[in-house]
Design a protein around this motif. Structure first.
Motif, PDB file in Angstrom:
ATOM      1  N   ILE A 155      73.010  44.746 -27.912  1.00 43.84           N
ATOM      2  CA  ILE A 155      73.989  43.880 -28.575  1.00 43.84           C
ATOM      3  C   ILE A 155      73.455  43.168 -29.727  1.00 43.84           C
ATOM      4  O   ILE A 155      72.210  42.797 -29.921  1.00 43.84           O
ATOM      5  CB  ILE A 155      75.008  42.889 -27.430  1.00 43.84           C
ATOM      6  CG1 ILE A 155      74.270  41.805 -27.113  1.00 43.84           C
ATOM      7  CG2 ILE A 155      75.518  43.628 -26.457  1.00 43.84           C
ATOM      8  CD1 ILE A 155      75.012  40.606 -26.688  1.00 43.84           C
ATOM      9  N   ASP A 156      74.211  42.610 -30.490  1.00 40.71           N
ATOM     10  CA  ASP A 156      73.797  41.927 -31.866  1.00 40.71           C
ATOM     11  C   ASP A 156      74.237  40.277 -31.667  1.00 40.71           C
ATOM     12  O   ASP A 156      74.871  39.959 -30.813  1.00 40.71           O
ATOM     13  CB  ASP A 156      74.112  42.595 -33.069  1.00 40.71           C
ATOM     14  CG  ASP A 156      73.316  42.142 -34.079  1.00 40.71           C
ATOM     15  OD1 ASP A 156      72.238  41.580 -34.184  1.00 40.71           O
ATOM     16  OD2 ASP A 156      73.553  42.464 -35.360  1.00 40.71           O
ATOM     17  N   SER A 157      73.903  39.736 -32.846  1.00 38.14           N
ATOM     18  CA  SER A 157      74.480  38.292 -32.904  1.00 38.14           C
ATOM     19  C   SER A 157      75.920  38.025 -32.666  1.00 38.14           C
ATOM     20  O   SER A 157      76.335  36.989 -32.245  1.00 38.14           O
ATOM     21  CB  SER A 157      73.678  37.628 -34.075  1.00 38.14           C
ATOM     22  OG  SER A 157      74.082  38.363 -35.296  1.00 38.14           O
ATOM     23  N   MET A 158      76.484  39.025 -33.260  1.00 32.57           N
ATOM     24  CA  MET A 158      77.976  38.776 -33.294  1.00 32.57           C
ATOM     25  C   MET A 158      78.587  38.726 -31.750  1.00 32.57           C
ATOM     26  O   MET A 158      79.447  38.028 -31.472  1.00 32.57           O
ATOM     27  CB  MET A 158      78.849  39.862 -34.095  1.00 32.57           C
ATOM     28  CG  MET A 158      78.422  39.762 -35.688  1.00 32.57           C
ATOM     29  SD  MET A 158      78.868  38.249 -36.462  1.00 32.57           S
ATOM     30  CE  MET A 158      80.538  38.572 -36.690  1.00 32.57           C
TER      31      MET A 158
ATOM     32  N   LEU B 259      76.877  38.017 -29.286  1.00 37.61           N
ATOM     33  CA  LEU B 259      76.235  36.882 -28.503  1.00 37.61           C
ATOM     34  C   LEU B 259      77.061  35.519 -28.968  1.00 37.61           C
ATOM     35  O   LEU B 259      77.520  35.004 -28.091  1.00 37.61           O
ATOM     36  CB  LEU B 259      74.800  36.565 -28.875  1.00 37.61           C
ATOM     37  CG  LEU B 259      73.962  37.272 -28.094  1.00 37.61           C
ATOM     38  CD1 LEU B 259      72.342  36.785 -28.827  1.00 37.61           C
ATOM     39  CD2 LEU B 259      73.665  37.281 -26.650  1.00 37.61           C
ATOM     40  N   ALA B 260      77.693  35.578 -30.222  1.00 37.45           N
ATOM     41  CA  ALA B 260      78.503  34.498 -30.514  1.00 37.45           C
ATOM     42  C   ALA B 260      79.885  34.528 -29.834  1.00 37.45           C
ATOM     43  O   ALA B 260      80.298  33.564 -29.440  1.00 37.45           O
ATOM     44  CB  ALA B 260      78.664  34.548 -32.044  1.00 37.45           C
TER      45      ALA B 260
END
Lengths: 359, 203
Positions: B158-161, B163-164
């Motif tokens: 997964i990426d930062s989006m 995680l956010a």
């Protein structure tokens, strides 16, 4: 906006679940969220260009001094490796990708989502089904002066007539603001679409294209007027206008997450983004979507697409901020991703830019 | 290994002079001796155990990165910092000269206290697991079977989006403030659960 969300908004903050309780907001969130898998990198395709524009980012810095890899097999090998490390979206730029269609094709065959930045004077073959951004820097009189190419808009529209890949990107400078009305009208009459960019000075630039407070305000007004008059032609949102014509640049507003300004390699752009030169090398210290831009002056549309989008978290504490952010992301996806259709803007009034502490 | 030193800030540090006759180099590799990665992790465990005078063992590890080859004559500096001493969580870095050799996070335990099992059973952990499963639409995993050290970035991809998004749901569910600089670090179930517990304790 539902009653609960409005009440929370009036109180100054809101739960994320309250914001998403509105079915229209929820639907837009689910629509854009499907594209969270996009991981971009950018590639200079060739050192050559068929025109030479004042303030061109490519011919600033050292990028154009790199040797040029012209072997499609080498590019294919690079794309295979890029795909392996998780890149799902490529941006082909610098100096003029239309001069090397065989390399663009190799990229498309390996990574099928992407966009090409071109001056639009040479048709990119239709089998390369990337989004195509055609740069416009004013009407044809201004283009002749700044880009030294006659009849640019006329030639661009002829080449890309009825071509759904094409979106015209109008770069505002302090000197072509009024011409945007003429250009947008012409594009609307020809069933083309337009989105907006802001001239962002390269490092060390001393010319007169750098924006000033007065030109920022005038550009914001022109963007607002054009969006109101040509809602089907103009791919933009009120929040795009707010962000890109702000007195502060994108880095100061949002703390740019590209590697050039972000030392973290844990997650996000700092982990995956690379900007490849024509020799297929890359330099972390210079890696951002428009290298050699003066970060303090960066209002570039490509930068915003990543920088603003990445700051979803700080927009999610207030409904108005979040809905404005959704408009921004919906716009970015429509501008960059083939077959993604923009919805109507949900936040007509726009929103103030949230600070980091808003989260 | 030199005697470990502990700084006022809680960092543990020791120096290691490798020896070419160390059994770590036997067969690794026959004509090209290189210190195995597991040996580097073992040094960290040994150093922390010596510093704390506890019979610690390695329970699990995450985000381990090996960045350089280490030759038999190398002099290494090992640093470890307690990220959550109660949970046995330490981040570490090993350097040779000015260059980083490896880094990562380890989870330590000893026979009397199984920190991991305690964390696995906490209501916070189970609820966070359910949130992650729901938000990431993970299949074939339940809150009970969720590996607390599964790295959401390195192993799930997964990426930062994402995680956010998880951070926003957690913020709602637990009523805690999560700083914008913090959520990109919340990359495993265990780290998230610990973060929540710490935030709730601060309140």
């Amino acid at each position: 906006m539902t009653t609960n969300v409005q009440a929370a908004a009036n109180a100054g903050s809101c739960k994320f679940s309250d914001i998403l309780a509105d079915p229209i907001v929820r639907a837009r969130w689910e629509k854009v969220r499907k594209f969270f898998f996009l991981r971009e990198s950018t590639y200079d395709m060739t050192k050559r260009c068929n025109i030479r524009c004042e303030g061109c980012y490519y011919f600033n810095g050292e990028k154009h001094l790199a040797t040029e890899e012209r072997d499609p097999a080498a590019w294919r090998a690079l794309m295979v490796e890029e795909k392996k490390r998780g890149i799902t979206f490529v941006v082909l730029a610098g100096a003029e990708p239309s001069l090397v269609p065989e390399l663009c094709r190799v990229c498309f065959e390996t990574i099928p989502l992407g966009a090409i930045a071109t001056n639009g004077l040479k048709l990119i073959p239709h089998d390369i089904d990337y989004r195509i951004h055609i740069s416009v820097w004013g009407n044809d009189v201004a283009s002749l002066a700044v880009r030294r190419a006659p009849d640019m808009l006329k030639r661009q529209m002829e080449l890309y007539r009825d071509d759904s890949r094409a979106i015209f990107i109008y770069t505002f400078t302090p000197h072509n603001i009024d011409q945007a009305a003429e250009v947008t009208r012409i594009l609307a009459d020809n069933n083309q679409r337009i989105s907006f960019n802001m001239f962002s000075a390269p490092v060390g630039y001393t010319g007169n294209l750098r924006h000033n407070p007065e030109s920022l305000r005038a550009t914001a007004q022109m963007m607002t007027d054009l969006l109101a008059h040509y809602p089907k032609t103009v791919l933009y949102s009120p929040y795009n206008t707010t962000v890109h014509t702000h007195d502060q640049g994108l880095h100061d507003l949002f703390s740019c997450p590209y590697p050039r300004q972000n030392s973290s390699t844990d997650v996000g752009l700092g982990r995956t983004f690379r900007q490849y030169r024509t020799d297929l090398s890359w330099d972390r210290a210079a890696a951002c979507c428009v290298p050699d831009t003066d970060c303090a002056d960066c209002r570039h549309y490509a930068a915003g697409s990543a920088v603003v989008t990445a700051r979803m978290y700080r927009h999610a504490s207030h409904p108005q901020s979040f809905i404005a952010w959704l408009d921004y992301v919906d716009t970015y996806l429509a501008v960059w991703v083939r077959h993604y259709e923009k919805g109507a803007n949900l936040c007509a009034a726009g929103a103030p830019v949230p600070t980091k502490d808003a989260a | 290994m030199s005697a470990p030193k502990r700084s006022a800030a809680g960092e543990i540090c020791a120096q290691v002079q490798l020896r070419v006759d160390s059994p770590w180099f036997d067969g690794h590799f026959p004509d090209f001796p290189v210190l195995p990665g597991i040996a580097q992790v073992s040094m960290v465990v040994e150093m922390v155990a010596a510093a704390l005078a506890l019979p610690l063992y390695l329970k699990s590890a995450s985000r381990i990165k090996f960045k350089r080859l280490v030759a038999p004559d190398a002099v290494l500096t090992v640093h470890a910092t307690a990220e959550n001493a109660q949970q046995g969580q330490y981040s570490y870095r090993i350097r040779e000269g000015g260059e980083e050799v490896s880094s990562g996070t380890i989870f330590l335990a000893h026979n009397d206290i199984d920190y991991n099992m305690q964390a696995d059973k906490s209501p916070t952990t189970l609820r966070v697991a359910a949130i992650i499963i729901n938000e990431l639409k993970l299949e074939e995993v339940t809150p009970d079977s969720f590996d607390p050290d599964l790295d959401l970035v390195d192993e799930v991809g997964i990426d930062s989006m994402d995680l956010a998004t998880i951070a926003l749901v957690i913020r709602d569910e637990f009523g805690i403030r999560i700083d914008e600089d913090d959520y990109p670090k919340l990359t495993t179930l265990r780290i998230i659960a610990n973060y929540i517990d710490e935030k709730k304790n601060e309140a």
